[in-house]
Design a protein around this motif. Structure first.
Motif, short mmCIF file in Angstrom:
data_model
loop_
_atom_site.label_atom_id
_atom_site.label_comp_id
_atom_site.label_asym_id
_atom_site.label_seq_id
_atom_site.Cartn_x
_atom_site.Cartn_y
_atom_site.Cartn_z
N VAL A 1 43.43 -77.24 79.98
CA VAL A 1 43.42 -77.65 81.53
C VAL A 1 42.26 -77.72 82.20
O VAL A 1 42.26 -78.19 82.93
CB VAL A 1 45.12 -76.59 81.93
CG1 VAL A 1 44.84 -76.43 83.96
CG2 VAL A 1 46.26 -76.94 81.69
N ARG A 2 41.62 -77.07 81.98
CA ARG A 2 39.88 -76.57 82.13
C ARG A 2 39.19 -77.61 82.02
O ARG A 2 39.27 -78.24 82.67
CB ARG A 2 39.35 -75.07 81.29
CG ARG A 2 38.87 -74.87 82.74
CD ARG A 2 37.62 -73.63 81.78
NE ARG A 2 37.17 -74.08 80.44
CZ ARG A 2 36.98 -72.99 79.42
NH1 ARG A 2 37.83 -72.10 79.44
NH2 ARG A 2 36.12 -73.30 78.37
N LEU A 3 39.47 -78.02 80.48
CA LEU A 3 38.53 -80.07 80.42
C LEU A 3 39.41 -80.67 81.06
O LEU A 3 38.21 -82.09 80.95
CB LEU A 3 38.82 -80.21 78.67
CG LEU A 3 38.04 -79.09 77.82
CD1 LEU A 3 38.36 -78.80 76.77
CD2 LEU A 3 36.01 -78.68 78.38
N SER A 4 40.36 -81.19 81.59
CA SER A 4 41.15 -82.37 81.94
C SER A 4 40.50 -82.53 83.04
O SER A 4 41.09 -82.96 84.54
CB SER A 4 42.59 -82.60 81.67
OG SER A 4 43.36 -81.29 82.20
N ALA A 5 40.15 -81.13 84.16
CA ALA A 5 39.95 -80.93 85.81
C ALA A 5 39.09 -81.75 85.82
O ALA A 5 37.76 -81.33 85.47
CB ALA A 5 40.56 -79.16 85.83
N PRO A 6 38.38 -81.46 87.54
CA PRO A 6 37.45 -82.38 87.58
C PRO A 6 36.05 -81.39 87.79
O PRO A 6 36.49 -80.54 88.22
CB PRO A 6 37.70 -82.75 89.18
CG PRO A 6 39.15 -82.13 89.60
CD PRO A 6 39.81 -81.82 88.36
N ALA A 7 35.23 -81.74 87.35
CA ALA A 7 34.18 -81.24 87.31
C ALA A 7 33.75 -80.32 88.32
O ALA A 7 33.43 -79.38 88.12
CB ALA A 7 32.76 -81.76 87.19
N LEU A 8 33.90 -80.64 89.79
CA LEU A 8 33.85 -80.40 91.48
C LEU A 8 35.86 -79.86 92.09
O LEU A 8 36.26 -80.30 91.92
CB LEU A 8 32.80 -81.43 91.48
CG LEU A 8 32.91 -80.24 93.23
CD1 LEU A 8 31.92 -78.85 92.84
CD2 LEU A 8 32.01 -81.83 94.05
N ALA A 9 35.80 -79.12 91.98
CA ALA A 9 36.68 -77.95 92.47
C ALA A 9 36.57 -77.71 93.88
O ALA A 9 35.99 -76.92 94.24
CB ALA A 9 37.73 -77.29 91.64
N HIS A 10 37.23 -78.01 94.94
CA HIS A 10 37.05 -77.80 96.57
C HIS A 10 38.15 -76.78 97.00
O HIS A 10 39.28 -76.99 96.35
CB HIS A 10 37.75 -79.14 97.48
CG HIS A 10 37.62 -78.37 98.43
ND1 HIS A 10 38.40 -78.33 99.64
CD2 HIS A 10 36.44 -77.38 99.21
CE1 HIS A 10 37.77 -77.90 100.64
NE2 HIS A 10 37.11 -77.76 100.43
N LEU A 11 38.05 -75.89 96.96
CA LEU A 11 38.29 -74.09 96.56
C LEU A 11 38.72 -73.99 98.31
O LEU A 11 37.85 -72.69 98.99
CB LEU A 11 37.84 -73.05 96.49
CG LEU A 11 37.99 -73.42 94.74
CD1 LEU A 11 37.15 -72.12 94.30
CD2 LEU A 11 39.49 -73.86 94.50
N SER B 1 42.25 -68.41 86.81
CA SER B 1 42.66 -69.42 85.11
C SER B 1 41.16 -69.58 84.45
O SER B 1 41.59 -70.37 83.33
CB SER B 1 42.58 -70.43 86.69
OG SER B 1 40.81 -71.01 86.29
N LEU B 2 40.12 -68.84 84.91
CA LEU B 2 38.70 -68.89 83.53
C LEU B 2 39.51 -67.54 82.42
O LEU B 2 39.47 -66.80 82.84
CB LEU B 2 37.71 -68.80 84.85
CG LEU B 2 37.37 -70.06 85.31
CD1 LEU B 2 36.33 -69.50 86.60
CD2 LEU B 2 37.39 -71.08 85.62
N GLN B 3 38.41 -68.58 81.44
CA GLN B 3 38.16 -68.02 80.54
C GLN B 3 36.64 -68.15 79.90
O GLN B 3 36.91 -69.11 79.09
CB GLN B 3 39.56 -68.19 79.26
CG GLN B 3 40.73 -67.21 79.35
CD GLN B 3 42.28 -67.48 78.85
OE1 GLN B 3 41.42 -68.28 77.99
NE2 GLN B 3 43.19 -67.07 79.30
N ASN B 4 36.09 -67.71 79.12
CA ASN B 4 35.03 -67.80 79.64
C ASN B 4 34.02 -69.35 79.71
O ASN B 4 33.64 -69.93 78.58
CB ASN B 4 34.60 -67.80 77.50
CG ASN B 4 35.60 -66.10 77.12
OD1 ASN B 4 35.14 -65.36 77.22
ND2 ASN B 4 36.46 -66.74 76.04
N ALA B 5 33.97 -69.40 80.67
CA ALA B 5 33.77 -70.20 81.44
C ALA B 5 32.23 -70.69 82.44
O ALA B 5 32.59 -69.52 83.10
CB ALA B 5 34.76 -71.57 82.06
N SER B 6 31.49 -71.28 82.00
CA SER B 6 30.31 -70.99 82.97
C SER B 6 30.81 -72.27 84.31
O SER B 6 31.43 -72.93 84.19
CB SER B 6 29.04 -71.74 82.44
OG SER B 6 29.09 -71.42 81.25
N VAL B 7 30.85 -71.50 85.67
CA VAL B 7 30.73 -71.46 86.88
C VAL B 7 29.67 -71.86 87.91
O VAL B 7 29.34 -70.68 87.66
CB VAL B 7 31.95 -70.80 87.11
CG1 VAL B 7 32.74 -71.66 89.01
CG2 VAL B 7 33.64 -70.99 86.54
#
Length: 200
Positions: free
Chosen positions: A151-161, A173-179
């Motif tokens: 799910v994380r790899l298929s998400a857009p690189a930029l998310a509007h929150l 939803s993040l696990q060991n991700a750089s944001v």
């Protein structure tokens, strides 16, 4: 007139073919049967020296398992990969390489232990080598962790929150991700808006 020995020939021929069919039709040893089943199962693609680039450079993101047939950890990972491949579809393509046969691929990607999981993402620019878009996957090897990865790899690189609730859900939803976070306004069509002081 037939000789006694010639009359027995058809029986011996039949017996030989019958016994050979019984031998070849016998169940394979468990370790061989498991390996063969997993190489051809579900949505997991068997990758070889001949078809590796064709598949991994198809524009999708791939998780590739470099394994050895005799490796117990590899055998235990097989049903996990099958489950995840069936669940995530094209969000994350999953492939397997028998590193004991396709040693050139194993050497190319620095495989030194089994199983080794690598993520292959589409090249960022045309002509980029596969090796330029490869990273190790060192996370948990559970269906839940690998599905989250897909799910994380298929998400857009930029998310509007737009709301604090959306931000909280994203962070959960993040696990060991750089944001990286960009604070500011977003105008129509996702373009940056201007603040009261005129800055974007």
């Amino acid at each position: 007139m037939r000789s006694p020995s010639s009359s027995k020939l058809p029986f011996f021929v039949f017996l030989f073919f019958s016994s050979s069919l019984l031998f070849w039709g016998a169940p394979l040893p468990l370790s061989v049967a498991i390996d063969h089943a997993d190489l051809t199962a579900g949505n997991v693609v068997t990758l070889t020296q001949d078809n590796f680039r064709e598949h991994v450079e198809d524009g999708n993101t791939w998780l590739v398992d470099f394994y050895a047939p005799w490796c117990g950890h590899c055998v235990r990972l097989n049903p996990v990969l099958d489950e995840v491949a069936a669940a995530v579809g094209d969000k994350l393509r999953i492939g397997k390489v028998d590193a004991t046969i396709h040693t050139r691929l194993a050497k190319q990607f620095g495989i030194s232990g089994y199983p080794s999981l690598k993520i292959f993402q589409p090249p960022s620019k045309e002509g980029e080598e596969v090796a330029g878009s490869v990273s190790n996957y060192d996370g948990a090897r559970t269906p839940e962790a690998l599905t989250t990865l897909a799910v994380r790899l298929s998400a857009p690189a930029l998310a509007h929150l737009p709301t604090p609730e959306a931000l909280a859900g994203f962070l959960r939803s993040l696990q060991n991700a750089s944001v990286g976070f960009v604070l500011g306004r977003v105008g129509e069509g996702g373009r940056a808006g201007r603040g009261e002081d005129g800055t974007e």
